[in-house]
Write a protein that holds these residues in place. Structure first.
Motif, short mmCIF file in Angstrom:
data_model
loop_
_atom_site.label_atom_id
_atom_site.label_comp_id
_atom_site.label_asym_id
_atom_site.label_seq_id
_atom_site.Cartn_x
_atom_site.Cartn_y
_atom_site.Cartn_z
N ASN A 1 0.85 -1.18 0.00
CA ASN A 1 0.00 0.00 0.00
C ASN A 1 0.89 1.24 0.00
O ASN A 1 1.40 1.68 1.04
N ASN B 1 1.03 4.69 0.15
CA ASN B 1 0.26 5.90 0.46
C ASN B 1 1.15 7.15 0.48
O ASN B 1 0.80 8.15 1.10
N ASN C 1 0.18 6.54 -4.05
CA ASN C 1 -1.21 6.37 -3.61
C ASN C 1 -1.94 5.25 -4.36
O ASN C 1 -3.12 5.38 -4.72
N ASN D 1 -2.13 0.65 -4.72
CA ASN D 1 -1.81 -0.65 -4.13
C ASN D 1 -1.33 -1.59 -5.23
O ASN D 1 -1.70 -1.46 -6.40
#
Length: 547
Positions: free
Chosen positions: A192, A194, A301, A303
């Motif tokens: 992930n 982010n 941002n 996955n």
């Protein structure tokens, strides 16, 4: 003819000796992987660890250290219907696997330990390297966290998620997926990202094993690494090969594995990707073989998931082939695989009907001997005719003396006139030897025969007869066979060798798998019956069998 028969018997004896050496190595206690008395706490105290980040970076990752400092970590336990597994929270490696359906000793309560601290180190390792991979951190491999310290499979599937968040806040979830009745374990990395930057990671999966020592000059049943690529479906690469030269092979798909008697562990990556297969010798007398996937760039941002499959279990050809089309070659029947594979399929079919591997062996022996009966008849007929020609051959020797050319021409004319093929007694024996060798590897490689009971004193057809009853009966059957066969050898030395053959073979067979000796004993008994039938028919036709 006499020298040809002697040569064949000597060849069979030599082959039997080599097979005995190979089988004995496989059952030598010093060669077997035994359970260690060490407890899991000893694995996590930070001393002599194998799951210490010994991954092998690609050439572009030379800055990644090959050894990472030890830190304390916890152990996560998993139990399914087929095995118990322990995972180290440091790196999320599989550091122990016990196969519940395969006891260490026959009728024992201790499950066979396939992976773990076993006379050294045998672990499955995986991680993410590359520029942003957590396993490339110079501080050490990541310490994953889990919501539980113990998991039990209750349904058809069990997922064990391990989480790690790096200094930049990127979350990595490493999930093992266990399924009921299956020895293959899914691995899924969920990244992930982010952050506002693009991440670059690379998945690696590898098997680590301590270098095995040999106690014999001959090669044992294979214990070592093997890999497959699109160009080379099955390539053994043992510890000595790695010491000499590391592999660095690029291939689409592929697999790496570690092979031992009856069992195998293997990493199968994404078959649609270009992967790099590698080996490396490590400190502590250990070696690894692994696969690195392609470098993956993960946009800000977003996955991304990376997957692979790890198999740890018996050499089940169907299960292995389902994972990779070439992985079933780990059930290594050697160069006679094209004979061994159908023979084993037939053996399994017979077992499904009879419910006993010993009876299945007897049944397959009857089928093989029946199929070879025309050749057997030709063999014994040729031998009887050769026996009848001995007086004529002796007269020719006396007539031509040292003139070997004229003697040879006269012999050929006589064979042609009498319609006798001097090699007719050898050819059927030559055809039976590949079947014998193919069945040897079936009994040696097939995990289905491990600890398979027959009855009475034969409790394990893959092990030697504990009381040597079958080898003695085999020697007796071989002696009876010799007495029934017409003796064509006139040389006293050859006759003595033939006389001692039953004893020599009985000695060789003392340490053979009892299932193989059972096959050969039943084969001899059937040969005796066939011989009596054939000779009776020949005598009715006026062909003299014995002097």
């Amino acid at each position: 003819m006499e020298s040809q028969r002697t040569f064949l018997f000597i060849g069979l004896m030599l082959v039997s000796f080599l097979l005995f050496q190979e089988w004995n190595n496989d059952y030598n206690p010093s060669q077997q992987i035994e359970q260690s008395a060490k407890q899991i706490n000893n694995q996590t105290n930070g001393t002599n660890q194998s799951n210490d980040g010994n991954f092998v970076p690609s050439s572009s990752d030379d800055s990644i250290p090959s050894q990472i400092a030890q830190v304390s970590r916890s152990v996560i336990s998993i139990e399914t219907d087929v095995f118990t597994v322990k995972i180290d929270s440091k790196g999320g490696d599989i550091i122990e696997a016990n196969l519940l359906a395969y006891p260490t000793e026959q009728n024992g309560d201790t499950a066979y330990k396939l992976l773990g601290e076993i006379d050294g180190q045998y672990f499955s390792q995986s991680g993410l390297i590359g520029k942003n991979g957590p396993d490339a951190n110079a501080k050490g491999r990541p310490i994953y966290t889990s919501s539980q310290t113990a998991y039990v499979l209750n349904g058809d599937e069990l997922k064990v998620p391990l989480s790690y968040i790096d200094d930049n806040g990127v979350k990595f979830v490493k999930t093992y997926i266990f399924k009921r009745g299956q020895y293959d374990v899914g691995l899924e990395y969920q990244i992930n990202n982010n952050t506002s930057d693009t991440l670059s990671v690379q998945l690696y999966t590898q098997v680590k094993h301590t270098v095995a020592e040999k106690s014999s000059m001959t090669d044992q049943t294979y214990l070592g690494f093997a890999y497959g690529t699109t160009e080379d479906p099955y390539n053994k690469y043992d510890f000595s090969d790695i010491e000499e030269k590391n592999i660095n092979v690029n291939s689409k798909g592929g697999y790496v594995s570690f092979i031992q008697h009856y069992f195998v562990s293997a990493w199968v990556p994404n078959q649609d990707e270009q992967n790099n297969l590698y080996t490396r010798m490590l400190s502590g007398n250990a070696a690894i073989m692994g696969i690195k996937g392609p470098q993956i760039n993960i946009s800000a941002n977003t996955n991304h998931a990376l997957t692979a499959t790890f198999y740890m279990g018996p050499k089940d050809a169907d299960a292995l082939e389902a994972l990779h089309e070439d992985l079933d070659l780990a059930v290594d029947y050697g160069i006679l695989f094209f004979i061994s594979q159908p023979l084993f399929s037939l053996l399994k079919w017979l077992y499904s009907i009879l419910g006993n591997w010993g009876f299945a062996i007897i049944a397959i022996t009857i089928i093989v001997k029946t199929a070879l009966y025309p050749l057997t008849k030709a063999q014994y007929t040729s031998m009887a005719k050769m026996r009848n020609l001995q007086p004529k051959i002796a007269a020719m020797k006396e007539k031509y003396g040292d003139d070997k050319q004229k003697f040879g021409q006269a012999m050929m004319e006589m064979y042609k006139k009498e319609k006798v093929n001097p090699a007719g007694g050898c050819f059927p024996l030559l055809l039976q030897m590949p079947i014998f060798l193919a069945l040897f590897y079936v009994f040696l490689e097939s995990v289905e025969l491990r600890h398979a009971e027959f009855g009475l004193w034969l409790t394990d057809l893959s092990a030697m007869d504990p009381y040597f009853i079958l080898p003695v009966l085999f020697g007796l059957s071989m002696f009876i066979t010799q007495k029934l066969q017409p003796m064509t050898a006139t040389d006293p030395m050859q006759q003595k060798m033939m006389m001692w053959m039953p004893v020599i073979f009985s000695v060789f067979f003392l340490w053979f798998p009892s299932g193989l000796v059972l096959y050969w004993l039943v084969s001899n008994i059937i040969s005796i019956v066939q011989m009596l039938i054939i000779y009776k028919g020949m005598e009715k036709k006026g062909i003299k069998v014995k002097s």
